[in-house]
Scaffold this active site. Structure first.
Site, short mmCIF file in Angstrom:
data_model
loop_
_atom_site.label_atom_id
_atom_site.label_comp_id
_atom_site.label_asym_id
_atom_site.label_seq_id
_atom_site.Cartn_x
_atom_site.Cartn_y
_atom_site.Cartn_z
N SER A 161 0.80 -1.21 0.00
CA SER A 161 0.00 0.00 0.00
C SER A 161 0.84 1.27 0.00
CB SER A 161 -0.94 0.01 1.21
OG SER A 161 -0.19 -0.04 2.39
N ASP A 205 -4.95 -8.36 7.54
CA ASP A 205 -3.61 -8.61 7.02
C ASP A 205 -2.62 -8.87 8.15
OD1 ASP A 205 -1.83 -9.02 5.01
OD2 ASP A 205 -1.49 -6.90 4.56
#
Ligand SMILES: *[C@@H]1O[C@H](CO)[C@@H](O)[C@H](O)[C@H]1NC(C)=O
Ligand SMILES: *[C@@H]1O[C@H](CO)[C@@H](O)[C@H](O)[C@H]1NC(C)=O
Ligand SMILES: *[C@@H]1O[C@H](CO)[C@@H](O)[C@H](O)[C@H]1NC(C)=O
Ligand SMILES: *[C@@H]1O[C@H](CO)[C@@H](O)[C@H](O)[C@H]1NC(C)=O
Ligand SMILES: *[C@@H]1O[C@H](CO)[C@@H](O)[C@H](O)[C@H]1NC(C)=O
Ligand SMILES: *[C@@H]1O[C@H](CO)[C@@H](O)[C@H](O)[C@H]1NC(C)=O
Length: 649
Positions: free
Chosen positions: A339, A452
Site C-alpha cells: 500500500s 492482514d
C-alpha cells in the site's frame, strides 16, 4: 457508529470541501478507459527485486507529475530494471492532472507480478496515462498490445454524416498534432452533427514517430463509428472522438486559443480605429478582473474550509512531513508494502514518527478519509501502533504513525538479522498480539477487522512489546477496489479458507491469521505456502499434534530453553485458530484467556488446509492477465495479487 462520535463537525465541513474542490474547478476526467496487463510470461527468477524496483519507481513518479506533468523513471539495472512513464492530457489543469494521475497510478498495481511472472502494464484514464515495463519503451510509437476501445452506444441521428464527421475530425487532428507539440483538440459540426476530438502524443514521441502513431490510430479508430465514443490507446499516442465536448479549450495556456486570440487582436489592431481598440482593452480588463475576482472568491471559500482541516491537530502539512523525512530520502526508508512506503521522520519538535506514503489516492473522498483517520486515531491500545494523523493537502496522501523502534517480527524470525527471541519474549509478544486483536474486534467502538495479520505487520517497541501495524487501512479506502483486493490477497499463507474462496470477511479471518502467526513464532519458521514442494509448517504441526509430540516443532534455535507443556499449549491454541471452519475458531478474547489463565483449551478437531497448501490452485484466485474496464461488480477475491513477500527492510 458515526453519530456516537463527537467529531461530527469535521465530516460535515469536509463533505462541503469535497464538493468545492472538484466542482468549482474543471474536470479531471477520471473515467477509467482500460487496464492492459502484459501477458508476456517471461521467466523471472529475481521477481522480488523487480517488484522492489517497481515500487521504488512508483514513489518517484508523483513529484515529477506535479511539476512537469509527465514522468519518466528508471529504477534498477539489468534484468530487473523497471521503466515507468506517465503523462496527463495537455488540456488538464495541474490540479486535475495530479488528481487523475493519483487514481490512474493505483490501477497499475494490478499488473504487477505479485504472483505470476507477468510484467508490464498500462493504465489509461480519460485524463491521463501510466505504463511500466521491463524495457525502455519511452519513445515507442506502436506495439502489439495497442488497443482500440469503442463506446457501447450507437449514434442516434444520421450515422453516415456522423461517421464522415468523426473520420474527418480525427484525420485533421492527427495531421495537426505532430506540428503542435504533439497535441490538438477540435470539433466538427457539419449538417448540425457535432463531434469532438483530441489527439496527443506522449512526451518522448515526437515528429514523424508521432505522425506515424496517430496515422495508425486514425485508421483503427475508423472501426468505431457509429458508436458515440472511440478511443485508440497506442504505445506512443492517444486519440479520441466523442459526441460530448470532453476536453477543455478554455484554459489560458492552451495553444490554439492563444494563437486565435492574438491573431484576432492583430487583425483588429490593424483594421479598426484606436477607439475600438481601447474599447476592446477596456472590455478585456473588465472581464479579466471579473474572472479574477471570481477565482479569489472561490479560493477564499476553499480557504475557509481548509482552515478547518488545518486547525485539526490530526492534519500535518505536506511540507513539514517532506522536511521531516529529508524529502523522502531513501536512507530514511523503513520499509515498503503493497500500500505504500514507510519513512522515518523527525518532526520540528524532535519527535520521531513513521510516515506512510500511500500509493492509493484519497483526494476524491477527502471527507471520508479524514473522518476515518479521525476515528482510527482515537484507538489507543498498548499493542496497536498509534495513528497520529495525516496529510491530505499535498500531492500525495500521507499517514503519520508513532515510531516503533525495534523492527518487525519478520526481521527477527525470517531475516534473522538480530539474535533469536527467547521463549518468554515470544510468549509475551503473542499474548500482546492477541490482546491487540481482541481490542480491535471486541472492545474498540469501531470493530475493526485487520485482514492482514502477518509477521511484518507486528512491530516491536523498545521493551519488545508487540504493536500491530496497519489496522484500519481498508477502512480508509472504501471505494478503492485495488486496495481491497490487494488486502484480500494480503498474504495467501495467512488467509482463512472461507476468505480465499468466498471472500467472506469476519473477525475469524484475523483469528486464522493469528493462528498462523503463533505457529510461525513458536517454530521460528515462515508458513510458506508459495513454494509447491515445501511442506507447510501448519501441516507439520498438525501431524505432530496427532502423535502427541507438539514440542518437537519448537524453534531449534532456542536450544531447548522453554517449557514443553507451555509451548505445547501455545501451539495447540495456534491449531485451534487455524481450523478450517470459522465457527470452530475461538474469539480473540477467548484466545487471550487460553494463553494466560489455565482456561480449558478444547481439542482442535480440523486440520487447517481444506484448501490445500497451494492456494494458487483455487479457481477463484487465478489472476486475470489482461482486462479492460473490470466490471464494477467484480468479486474482489478474484484478484490474486499478494504482497506477502514484499517485506519491510
Ligand atoms: C496475449 O494475449 C493476446 C490476446 O489474448 C494473444 O493474442 C497473444 O497471443 C498473447 N500473447 C502472448 C505472448 O501470450
Ligand atoms: C472551444 O471548442 C469549442 C468546440 O470545439 C468551440 O466552439 C469554442 O469556440 C472553443 N473555445 C475557444 C475559447 O477556443
Ligand atoms: C480538415 O482538413 C481539410 C483539409 O485541410 C479542411 O478542408 C477541412 O475544413 C478540415 N476540417 C475541419 C473540421 O477542420
Ligand atoms: C441543430 O440541432 C439542435 C439540437 O440538436 C436544434 O435545436 C437546431 O434547430 C438544429 N439546427 C439546424 C440548423 O438544424
Ligand atoms: C452546429 O451548427 C448548426 C448550424 O449549422 C447550429 O445550429 C448548431 O447550434 C451547432 N451545434 C453546435 C453544438 O455547435
Ligand atoms: C498499427 O500498428 C500495429 C502495431 O504495429 C499494427 O499491428 C497494425 O497493423 C497497424 N495498423 C494500421 C492500420 O496501420
Amino acid at each position: 457508529m458515526y453519530s456516537s462520535f463527537p467529531f461530527t463537525f469535521y465530516p460535515l465541513c469536509l463533505l462541503l470541501l469535497c464538493f468545492f474542490i472538484p466542482h468549482s474547478l474543471s474536470d479531471p476526467r477520471t473515467t477509467q478507459v482500460a487496464l492492459i496487463c502484459s501477458n508476456r510470461t517471461a521467466l523471472m527468477p529475481e521477481r522480488q527485486t523487480f517488484i522492489a524496483n517497481f515500487l521504488e519507481a512508483m514513489d518517484q513518479v508523483t513529484p515529477l507529475i506535479s511539476t512537469q506533468r509527465y514522468a519518466d523513471v528508471t529504477s534498477g539495472t539489468g534484468s530487473t530494471a523497471v521503466f515507468l512513464f506517465g503523462e496527463c492530457m495537455e488540456d488538464l489543469s495541474q490540479n486535475d492532472c495530479n488528481l487523475c494521475f493519483a487514481l490512474c497510478k493505483t490501477q497499475l498495481l494490478r499488473c504487477v507480478p505479485f504472483q505470476k511472472s507477468t510484467r508490464g502494464g498500462r493504465s489509461f484514464y480519460d485524463g491521463c496515462y501510466i505504463r511500466y515495463d521491463d524495457y525502455k519503451f519511452f519513445d515507442e510509437a506502436l506495439s502489439a498490445e495497442d488497443k482500440t476501445v469503442c463506446g457501447t452506444k450507437d449514434f442516434s441521428g444520421d450515422q453516415t454524416v456522423f461517421r464522415a464527421n468523426a473520420i474527418e475530425l480525427v484525420r485533421n487532428l492527427s495531421v495537426e498534432a505532430p506540428g503542435n507539440d504533439g497535441f490538438f483538440v477540435g470539433s466538427v459540426n457539419r449538417s448540425n452533427i457535432s463531434v469532438y476530438g483530441l489527439a496527443q502524443c506522449w512526451e518522448f514521441v515526437k515528429g514523424s514517430a508521432c505522425a506515424e502513431c496517430l496515422a495508425n490510430a486514425t485508421s483503427r479508430i475508423g472501426l468505431c463509428p457509429p458508436k458515440e465514443e472511440g478511443r485508440v490507446l497506442n504505445a506512443g499516442c492517444y486519440l479520441r472522438y466523442s459526441t460530448q465536448k470532453f476536453y477543455d479549450n478554455s484554459t489560458s495556456d492552451f495553444v490554439e486559443e492563444n494563437e486565435g486570440s492574438s491573431r484576432l487582436a492583430i487583425i483588429l489592431g490593424v483594421t479598426s480605429s484606436s477607439f475600438a481598440l481601447l474599447l476592446i482593452i477596456a472590455m478585456t480588463v473588465f472581464f479579466v478582473r471579473k474572472k479574477r475576482a471570481k477565482r479569489r472568491r472561490e479560493k477564499k471559500q476553499l480557504g475557509d474550509l481548509l482552515a478547518t482541516v488545518n486547525k485539526s491537530k490530526l492534519n500535518f502539512s505536506y511540507e513539514t512531513l517532506e522536511k521531516a523525512t529529508n524529502y523522502f530520502h531513501h536512507s530514511n526508508k523503513l520499509g515498503q508494502g503493497g500500500s505504500g512506503s514507510v519513512y522515518k521522520g523527525i518532526m520540528p519538535d524532535g519527535k520521531v514518527v513513521a510516515i506512510k506514503r500511500l500509493f492509493f489516492n484519497s483526494r476524491q473522498w477527502v471527507d471520508h478519509f479524514f473522518n476515518e483517520v479521525n476515528l482510527i486515531s482515537g484507538i489507543d491500545h498498548k499493542n496497536l501502533v498509534k495513528l497520529l494523523g495525516c496529510s491530505i493537502t499535498g500531492p500525495e496522501s500521507l499517514l503519520v504513525y508513532e515510531y516503533v523502534p525495534n523492527q518487525s517480527l519478520h526481521d527477527y524470525l525470517v531475516k534473522r538479522n538480530a539474535p533469536p527471541l527467547a521463549w518468554e519474549m515470544r510468549y509475551k509478544i503473542l499474548l500482546g498480539i492477541a490482546e491487540g486483536l481482541a481490542y480491535l474486534h471486541e472492545e474498540s467502538m469501531l470493530r475493526i477487522i485487520h485482514r492482514d495479520i502477518k509477521l511484518s505487520n507486528v512491530l516491536l517497541d523498545e521493551d519488545f512489546a508487540a504493536k500491530i501495524a496497519d489496522f484500519g487501512l481498508a477502512r480508509l479506502f472504501p471505494e478503492d477496489k485495488t486496495h481491497i483486493s490487494t488486502a484480500i490477497a494480503g498474504t495467501l499463507g495467512y488467509m482463512a479458507p472461507e476468505y480465499v474462496v468466498r471472500g467472506k470477511l469476519t473477525e475469524k479471518v484475523d483469528v486464522y491469521g493469528f493462528g498462523v502467526l503463533v505457529i510461525e513464532v513458536v517454530c521460528g519458521k515462515r508458513n510458506n505456502s508459495f513454494t509447491q514442494d515445501s511442506f507447510s509448517i501448519l501441516q507439520m504441526v498438525w501431524n505432530l499434534y496427532g502423535t502427541g509430540r507438539l514440542y518437537e516443532a519448537v524453534d531449534p534455535s532456542l536450544g531447548g530453553n522453554f517449557q514443553e507443556d507451555m509451548a505445547s499449549r501455545v501451539l495447540k491454541v495456534g491449531l485451534l485458530c487455524v481450523q478450517a471452519s470459522a465457527e470452530l475458531r475461538p474469539s480473540m478474547s477467548l484466545v487471550v484467556k487460553m494463553l494466560t489463565e489455565n482456561h480449558e483449551t478444547p481439542q482442535p478437531t480440523q486440520p487447517p488446509f481444506l484448501h490445500s497448501g497451494n492456494a494458487e490452485s483455487s479457481p477463484l484466485v487465478k489472476a486475470e492477465t489482461s482486462h479492460s474496464l473490470p466490471e464494477s461488480g467484480t468479486q474482489s477475491s478474484k484478484n490474486s495479487m499478494t504482497q506477502s513477500w514484499i517485506e519491510p527492510r
